[in-house]
Structures are given as structure tokens and as C-alpha cells.
Enzyme design. Structure first.
Site, PDB file in Angstrom:
ATOM      1  N   ASP A 175      44.863  45.734  48.228  1.00  0.00           N
ATOM      2  CA  ASP A 175      44.832  46.833  47.298  1.00  0.00           C
ATOM      3  C   ASP A 175      45.594  47.976  47.659  1.00  0.00           C
ATOM      4  O   ASP A 175      45.904  48.947  46.959  1.00  0.00           O
ATOM      5  CB  ASP A 175      43.372  47.425  47.380  1.00  0.00           C
ATOM      6  CG  ASP A 175      42.077  46.408  46.871  1.00  0.00           C
ATOM      7  OD1 ASP A 175      42.483  46.060  45.850  1.00  0.00           O
ATOM      8  OD2 ASP A 175      41.505  46.525  47.530  1.00  0.00           O
TER       9      ASP A 175
ATOM     10  N   ASP B  25      39.351  47.961  49.184  1.00  0.00           N
ATOM     11  CA  ASP B  25      39.005  48.007  50.467  1.00  0.00           C
ATOM     12  C   ASP B  25      39.909  47.185  51.355  1.00  0.00           C
ATOM     13  O   ASP B  25      39.797  47.005  52.575  1.00  0.00           O
ATOM     14  CB  ASP B  25      37.602  47.753  50.700  1.00  0.00           C
ATOM     15  CG  ASP B  25      37.131  46.315  50.075  1.00  0.00           C
ATOM     16  OD1 ASP B  25      38.006  45.712  49.417  1.00  0.00           O
ATOM     17  OD2 ASP B  25      36.031  45.892  50.296  1.00  0.00           O
TER      18      ASP B  25
ATOM     19  N   ASP C 177      38.642  47.698  42.236  1.00  0.00           N
ATOM     20  CA  ASP C 177      38.515  46.485  42.921  1.00  0.00           C
ATOM     21  C   ASP C 177      37.048  45.996  42.874  1.00  0.00           C
ATOM     22  O   ASP C 177      36.134  46.959  42.640  1.00  0.00           O
ATOM     23  CB  ASP C 177      39.090  46.480  44.397  1.00  0.00           C
ATOM     24  CG  ASP C 177      38.949  45.047  44.925  1.00  0.00           C
ATOM     25  OD1 ASP C 177      39.315  44.059  44.380  1.00  0.00           O
ATOM     26  OD2 ASP C 177      38.352  44.960  46.173  1.00  0.00           O
TER      27      ASP C 177
END
Length: 905
Positions: free
Chosen positions: A647, A643, A341
Site C-alpha cells: 500500500d 497496512d 485496502d
């Protein structure tokens, strides 16, 4: 668009993603509700039909079942069968020892590997606990679990949105949605219907369960609750993701099956030979075959693997990486792709002003994140600017500082943070870096920012001068201005200059924000939009970005050197994502694939596309999950970092799910295999290095343990074929396997990484740990040990020694030779003594421990009785040591021959 069909009951909300395309009137009609809300009776009926606004739980297996699963292994089946056979024969000591070995192995697996599944519980904890609802025209506060589709709710700053809602009234509403979308900026909301298909991040008239209100107020109608919300979709994805088995566990399981098949075939053949050819008594033959089974089973291997993995976990924890699932350590060593990410993982998740464009110059701004430290310089210069010489720059900074609702604060831990939106916070940091003389400012009325007009304005007095400051989108402000502030004062607006220079800023992936002002001598304290239509002076443009983590740049370079691909998967804009990827050094000629393009790609095509692209932008949780699965379908061992809640499903699907420990949500941490306590991407590279070291040591351990099992098995096979007495009893074999093999191999867990470890490509996860070289090494060393044992037995039989003495001497010699072979295993290809004894103090520790154990089994009376051993003279120790030294140099000679053969090839 047309009305959405109601459900079959006629009262509940339709479960569809198209609410953002409905007008407010359509939404209320489809939900059969109105501006006074539902009646209590209707709300109760819908609650019975829809169920509570909560995410469903998942029943956990009982502890006894989780413990029992650790006996589900073919190697353990062999031990249990041996225990039953010895019990039927009345050999109770043998039975108890064999059962103890099986139970100890299961206990190690249970306590080391069996972690409670908490991700769904953590996700449920993200839901709001209460909601402000309107029913029958009355405002009331209810438990959020009682919300139903059709309820009208009020939203205020600081609230957590309790369900998915279609907004019907907004007042400067800003929502922080990064946990779902990956966007680092707050989202401005509005109520108008959207005409076209929109990704989650672009559905600006919807509010999503679990996201937070940063500013403004709103009213909305509930369109989905519980499992039907966007958060509920993630919950379902997490619940349906199967735990993947690591390459090593697959190989160990396959090894167990091969050993089981080999043992079964050998036992059948040897029973026929021994019973019908050599006329062995049935009981003695059965005991010999049990000895063969026990000898051939590396029952200590599961315990050794768990111990080595556990030590790897402890080392990683000291280096800021907490491993939640034991096999993850081994998976790290095979990882070939890291899907990361962007926001908060590769970047700081803190907006930063990188440059300022005025009518006369471009200025560079140094510094990272919200810490107000960094110089402002002319682009390309090294010395900081003299603010008195750049009045238009100072005017810009003053404007964005005053026309600003954020504040900057420093916590007890020394970390700087922003109260308010990240963009306004970045402008506050810029003002602190400027260190301008303190001005006397009296603030009056303001026009708050709204996405409908894309600016914010404030009327104020600055050092006694009455001004209006304006801050917002550059294209909007340029249309409102006819002049600009140059180095020498106010001058006509040069629109071509601004558009050209802003194009350069945009190409760097920076977001832009402009400022303007207007003197208003003698005016009052009020302000409205008409005050901004004439006389505005354009001040400049700030280029902002969520900057890359400096340590991430170095870590990505290290990963690429190790043959690991790094792919960015983000909800952000494609241009921004590509620009950040370029700054991170993720490759040349970078292009981004969007979530919309990904949706139009079949699973078969995505398998190839996933390997070609390094940047995936505007992605949803479903996209991330598909990408991880596509990469796994290409035989990649995939790591996924993140985070946000968005995700979590991909983290759980990945071979290695990596969560950020500081900024990561509890959902992400519980779904992950590894948590970084410092949110530092470089910790991943260090964890990969540790994973490779651990796998090397595991392979060394397997190559250390199996030759001994082979030698023991060959001794028994050859004894039965020759019609002779079996050289070792079942208990002596168990002693050698558990007490000595486990003790000695423990030292290999502490071996440091071999040179050049991070310059070789990831190993092929499909390759067996017992490749051609490994099989040869097992056969070669097993043959050496078997030959040494038979030669020793022949010499002792010729000398007239009794059976117990011969068995004790063979046991001691094999243990000593195994200790000598331990040193061969320290380096896979090089001369082992080059490693140096002091690099691994554990070698000395296990050597002392082995001497103590051997003294116990040879000289302590009750141990002699249990294991049928006798005391050996000191000369026997010297003979065993001499044989061990010969084994060591024979293996080193074999390594030299193979090394030179490889070099010639």
C-alpha cells in the site's frame, strides 16, 4: 515457452516478470547455474555487476536548505525588501523587527512541517539480514546483501525470504505474502511452471523478498536482488512519487501572489502621485510606501495557519489519529474519496468461521476475530444448540480441531492470536466456542497439507477409537467420500445437496473447508494417501471469512452521509471483495473490477471507470497507484488507507495517506500522512470531522485577518492621495498584525464544529478560500474600519491633538474594532452570540492577553519610545470600545441581510 535471453554480460539474471512461466530446468539454464550453486569467483563477479542485494537510499537535503525554503514566499519577499529599504534609510529598529517577523515565520514552518523522509529507510529494514546459500556444493550462511542472481538458497520456517526466488524444490511450503498482495491467507507454493499470465498473488512458484515462511521447507534460485525485486519496485514507486500540495497551501500561495501584484501596482502609482503631484520628500514617501507594503502583507497568516493546524494535530492525536504532515489536517476536510485496502483495514485480518453445513442443518457461528467467544445456533434461531442433539456437528468440530497444526494463545495485552495458518486458527476458535467434552486424543502420523492434493490427513485414537481425519477443499473431499454423517448416523452421500448448499455459502463470499473421517479398527499408526481412497465419511463444510470490522460499517455510513465515496482496493478474490463490500454497506449493485481488466484500461478510460466502480480486486501496487492518480485526475481529493508494504506507494501518492498503527508495517507508517493508533476505520470519519472543523476555522481566520490589512493599506493610500501624514508607522502596523491579529485569531482555532458540518458535501478543493462572499466581507469590514479610523482622525485633528497621540488612538481603535469583529467570525452565517462564550474559553483568554499587550505598548516607557505611542486616558478606551460595538452590529446586520437574500433565492 522459449528460453529467456540473458543480459549482455552473459551471467546475470534477466530482469523480467516471466520467471513463473519457466520450468526449473529453463530457469537454471538461463541463470547459468546448477544444483551445486555458483562458484565464489562467479558470485563475486556477479556482485560487482549487479550490485549489493539492498534497496538504494535517497540523500536528504541539509537542514539549512530545508530552513531556507521557508523564505521562498512572495509575502516574505515583500518583508525582506522592506527590511533592506529601512536599513538603507538608517531605521535599524524597523529593520530588526521586520527581519525578526520573517525569521519567526520561517522557524514555525521549519519545526512544524519539516518531517524527515523515513519511508525508504524503513523499507530497507524489511530485507533479511542473512541467507543460507549453496556455493560449489557447500552450504554456508552469508550476509543477504551478498546474494546474486543464480545463487541457490535454502528456506526454513520463520525465515524472511532474502531475495526474489524461483522455487525449485518445496516441502509443504506456506508463505505469508499479505504485505505484498493483500491476501489474508498464507499461500501454498509449488514448483511447476505456470502456462498463463498470472498476477503477483497467483505466482505460486515464486518467493518474494521480505515475505515470511509460515511452514515447510524449500530451495530456490535467486532471480532478482535489490532494486529489481518486487519490494524494490515498490521502493522505486515511493521514491518517484511527488509530494502533493494541499488545496489550502495552493490557495494561500495564490493569495500571496495576488497581494504582491496589488502592492507592487499600488506602490508604483502612489510613488508617482506622491513625488510628482504632492511633492513628498523622497525619504518620507519611501517610508510611507514601506508602511503600505507592511500594512498590506498579512505576515502573521503563515504563523496563524501553522498554529491552527498544529492544534488540530494535537486534537486528532488524542482521538487516535497521529498526523505526520501538518497540511494533512486541512486536506482531510476536503477529502472526497477514500480508497481503502480490505485486509486488516476494513476487515479484521483474522479468519472466522461464520457457519457450518452438515448433512441435516446449517448452523450459524457468532463472534469476531480469534476471541473464542460466541454462540453456535441453528440458522435463523436465537438459542444456542444443544450439542448432544447434533452429533454430526460435534463430529465435524472434533475433526477440524484434531486434524489441525495451529494453536490459540492469549497475550499479555488480552488479545487472542494464532500460531499457525489463519484458516486452521479459525477452526481452533470454533472448537473452543463449542465447549465439547474433553476427549482423550493420541495423535500419530499425518499427511501435511499440500496444494498438489489440497487436503491434510491425520491418524489418531480418540477415546480409544482408531480414526483417520481428513480436512481440505470440499470438491476434493466429496470425490473421496461415498457416505455422509447424518443426524441419525451414516447414510449415502447426497452430492446434489452439498453442491446446492455450498453454492449458497460461496455466494456470501465465504471460503469453504470440508472435513471427513474414517474408522480404522485394528490399524497401525502409519498413514499414506492410499488409506484415504475408500470408506471416507463426509462430515460437513465450514464457511469462513475475514469479517468486516463492526466499527467500519458505521464509519462508511458516516462517510457516505458526508458525501465521501468509499472504494475498496484489494488483492483478494473479486467475489469475496464484493461480498465484504455489501456487508460494509458500500452500496447496491456492487461489481468488482479486476487488476487484469485494469491493466487493459487506458489512463483516459480509467479516469471515468475509477469513479464508477466501488470494488477493485486482484490488484497489485502498480494498480493501486494508477487508481489514486486516476481519481486525482478527476479533481478528487483522495485518501488511501492500508497496512501492508504493497500500500505504501499509493499512500504516498494520495492526498491523505492513512496507515494502520497496530498491524501496519513501518514502511506504511512512514509513507503515510496519518497513522491510526487503534486501526479503527471509524477514526477516519472522526478525523474528517476534525479536518472540516479546522478548515472552517482557517477560513474564519483569513476573513478575520485580511480586513485589518485592507483597512491599514487604505489608510495609507488615502493619506498619500490626500497629501496628508500617514496615520500609522511601519512598526505600529507590524505590532497590530503580529501581536494583536495573531493573538486574537488564536481563539478561532478552538471554535467547535458548526452544526450539520458532517451532512454537507466535501468542499470543492478548486474553490478559492476567497470566494465572492469572502471578498465582499473583506471589502465591507475593511471599509468599515477605514471609515471609522478616518472619522476618528478628523475629529482628533480638529481637536488639536499631536501626531503621536492621533496615531496611538487610531492604533488602539483598530485593535479594539478588530477584537469586536472577532466575535462576528465565530459563526459564518448565523448570529454570532448564539455560539455562546462558554463554548470557547480561549476567547476570554485572548481578550485578557490583548488588554495586557495594549497596556504594554501604550503605557510602558521603553515600548512608547520604540513604537512612538503615548499614554491614553480611560475615556479613549471607552471611545474605542464604542466604535468596536458599532462595527460588530454592522457586520451582524450584513449577515442577516445576506442570509435572507440567500433564503429568497
Amino acid at each position: 515457452m522459449g528460453a529467456i535471453e540473458p543480459t549482455d554480460r552473459g551471467t546475470a539474471a534477466p530482469r523480467t516478470e516471466q520467471w513463473y512461466r519457466c520450468s526449473v530446468e529453463q530457469t537454471l539454464a538461463n541463470l547459468q547455474t546448477g544444483t551445486t550453486g555458483l562458484s565464489p569467483e562467479e558470485a563475486q563477479a556477479r556482485l560487482l555487476h549487479e550490485g549489493p542485494n539492498a534497496l538504494p537510499g535517497k540523500a536528504a537535503d541539509p537542514a539549512w536548505l530545508r530552513f531556507a525554503r521557508h523564505f521562498n514566499d512572495v509575502l516574505i519577499y515583500i518583508l525582506l525588501a522592506a527590511a533592506v529599504a529601512t536599513a538603507l534609510m538608517g531605521h535599524w529598529t524597523d529593520t530588526l523587527v521586520i527581519l525578526a517577523v520573517a525569521v519567526i515565520n520561517a522557524a514555525i514552518g521549519f519545526f512544524q512541517e519539516n518531517k524527515a523522509e523515513k519511508s525508504l529507510a524503513a523499507l530497507r529494514g524489511m530485507l533479511s539480514s542473512t541467507a543460507h546459500v549453496v556455493r560449489n556444493g557447500q552450504k554456508m550462511e552469508i550476509d543477504a546483501s551478498e546474494l546474486v542472481p543464480g545463487d541457490l538458497i535454502a528456506l526454513r520456517p520463520g525465515d524472511k525470504i532474502p531475495a526474489d526466488v524461483r522455487l525449485i524444490e518445496v516441502h509443504h511450503l506456506q508463505v505469508e505474502e499479505s504485505m505484498l498482495t493483500g491476501e489474508s491467507l498464507t499461500v501454498s507454493k509449488q514448483v511447476e511452471a505456470l502456462d498463463a499470465e498470472a498476477q503477483l498473488a497467483d505466482r505460486t512458484n515464486l518467493g518474494f523478498s521480505g515475505t515470511n515462511i509460515s511452514a515447510g521447507n524449500a530451495k530456490g534460485v535467486v532471480i532478482a536482488t535489490g532494486a529489481h525485486t518486487e519490494l524494490g519496485k515498490i521502493n522505486r514507486m515511493i521514491a518517484t512519487v511527488d509530494e502533493s500540495e494541499t488545496p489550502l497551501l495552493r490557495q494561500i500561495a495564490l493569495l500571496g501572489k495576488r497581494i504582491f501584484q496589488l502592492i507592487l501596482g499600488m506602490m508604483v502609482a502612489l510613488f508617482v502621485i506622491g513625488f510628482f503631484w504632492h511633492d513628498y520628500p523622497f525619504g518620507e514617501l519611501l517610508l510611507s510606501l514601506i508602511s503600505l507594503a507592511v500594512a498590506s502583507v498579512p505576515e502573521g497568516l503563515p504563523a496563524i495557519v501553522s498554529i491552527i493546524l498544529s492544534l488540530g494535530v494535537q486534537r486528532m492525536a488524542r482521538n487516535k489519529a497521529i498526523i505526520r504532515k501538518l497540511p494533512t489536517v486541512e486536506n482531510l476536510g476536503a477529502m472526497s474519496v477514500i480508497c481503502s485496502d480490505k485486509t486488516g483495514t476494513l476487515t479484521m485480518n483474522e479468519m472466522t468461521v461464520k457457519n457450518v453445513l452438515t448433512a441435516s442443518n446449517i448452523f450459524a457461528v457468532e463472534g469476531q476475530s480469534y476471541e473464542p467467544r460466541g454462540r453456535v445456533t441453528l440458522a435463523g434461531a436465537t438459542e444456542p444448540v444443544v450439542w448432544a442433539e447434533h452429533g454430526n456437528l460435534a463430529a465435524f468440530v472434533r475433526a477440524v480441531d484434531i486434524c489441525n497444526d495451529a494453536s490459540l494463545q492469549r497475550g499479555d495485552d488480552g488479545r487472542w492470536s494464532v500460531v499457525g495458518g489463519p484458516t486452521e486458527g479459525a477452526l481452533k476458535v470454533l472448537a473452543r466456542k463449542a465447549e465439547l467434552p474433553q476427549a482423550e486424543v493420541e495423535r500419530f502420523a499425518k499427511i501435511p497439507f499440500d496444494s498438489a492434493y489440497k487436503y491434510m490427513a491425520r491418524r489418531c485414537d480418540v477415546d480409544g477409537e482408531s480414526l483417520i481425519y481428513l480436512k481440505g477443499a470440499p470438491d476434493v473431499l466429496l470425490r473421496m467420500c461415498d457416505r455422509q454423517l447424518g443426524a441419525d448416523g451414516i447414510q449415502p452421500l447426497d452430492r446434489a445437496y452439498w453442491e446446492r448448499e455450498m453454492g449458497h455459502i460461496a455466494s456470501q463470499g465465504l471460503r469453504m473447508l470440508a472435513a471427513a473421517y474414517k474408522p480404522t479398527p485394528g490399524a497401525g499408526h502409519e498413514i499414506d494417501h492410499d488409506d484415504l481412497q475408500q470408506g471416507m465419511v463426509f462430515l460437513g463444510v465450514a464457511g469462513l471469512m475475514d469479517p468486516p470490522r463492526p466499527e467500519a460499517i458505521e464509519a462508511i455510513a458516516m462517510c457516505r452521509q458526508a458525501g465521501i465515496q468509499v472504494k475498496m482496493i484489494t488483492g483478494d478474490h473479486p467475489d469475496t471483495a464484493v461480498a465484504i463490500a455489501g456487508m460494509l454497506g458500500m452500496g447496491n449493485d456492487l461489481r468488482a473490477m479486476t487488476g487484469q481488466e485494469l491493466e487493459q484500461t487506458s489512463d483516459a478510460d480509467l479516469k471515468a471507470v475509477a469513479m464508477q466502480y466501488s470494488v477493485f480486486a486482484r490488484t497489485s501496487p502498480e494498480h493501486k497507484l494508477r487508481l489514486v492518480r486516476a481519481l486525482q485526475a478527476s479533481e478528487q481529493v483522495v485518501g488511501m488507507t492500508g497496512d501492508g508494504v504493497n500500500d505504501a506507494p499509493a499512500l504516498k501518492q494520495a492526498d491523505v495517506g492513512i496507515a494502520m498503527g497496530i498491524k501496519g508495517t513501518e514502511v506504511t507508517k512512514e509513507a503515510a500522512d496519518m497513522v491510526l493508533t487503534d486501526d479503527n476505520f471509524s477514526t477516519i470519519a472522526n478525523a474528517v470531522r476534525e479536518g472540516r472543523r479546522v478548515y472552517d476555522n482557517l477560513k474564519k481566520t483569513v476573513l478575520f485577518v485580511l480586513p485589518t490589512n485592507m483597512a491599514q493599506g487604505l489608510l495609507i493610500v488615502m493619506a498619500i492621495l490626500a497629501g496628508a501624514v500617514v496615520p500609522l508607522s511601519p512598526l505600529q502596523i507590524l505590532w497590530m498584525n503580529m501581536a494583536t491579529s495573531t493573538t486574537l485569531s488564536f481563539a478561532l482555532a478552538f471554535e467547535p464544529g458548526e452544526p450539520g458540518m458532517m451532512k454537507r458535501p466535501p468542499r470543492d478543493a478548486r474553490e478559492s478560500i476567497l470566494n465572492g462572499f469572502a471578498v465582499w466581507r473583506v471589502l465591507f469590514v475593511g471599509g468599515l474600519l477605514t471609515t471609522a479610523a478616518f472619522q476618528l482622525e478628523s475629529w482628533m485633528v480638529a481637536g488639536g491633538q499631536d501626531t503621536d497621540h492621533i496615531r496611538t488612538m487610531i492604533l488602539h481603535t483598530l485593535v479594539t474594532a478588530q477584537w469586536a469583529y472577532l466575535f462576528n467570525c465565530r459563526l459564518q452565517d448565523q448570529f454570532s452570540l448564539n455560539a455562546g462564550l462558554l463554548r470557547n474559553v480561549a476567547l476570554l483568554t485572548v481578550t485578557l492577553g490583548l488588554i495586557l499587550l495594549q497596556c504594554l505598548v501604550i503605557y510602558v516607557p521603553f515600548m512608547q519610545t520604540a513604537f512612538h505611542t503615548v499614554a491614553l486616558p480611560f475615556s479613549s478606551w471607552l471611545i474605542a470600545l464604542g466604535i468596536g460595538v458599532l462595527v460588530f452590529f454592522a457586520v451582524e446586520l450584513e449577515k442577516l441581510v445576506i442570509r435572507r437574500w440567500k433564503e429568497r433565492r
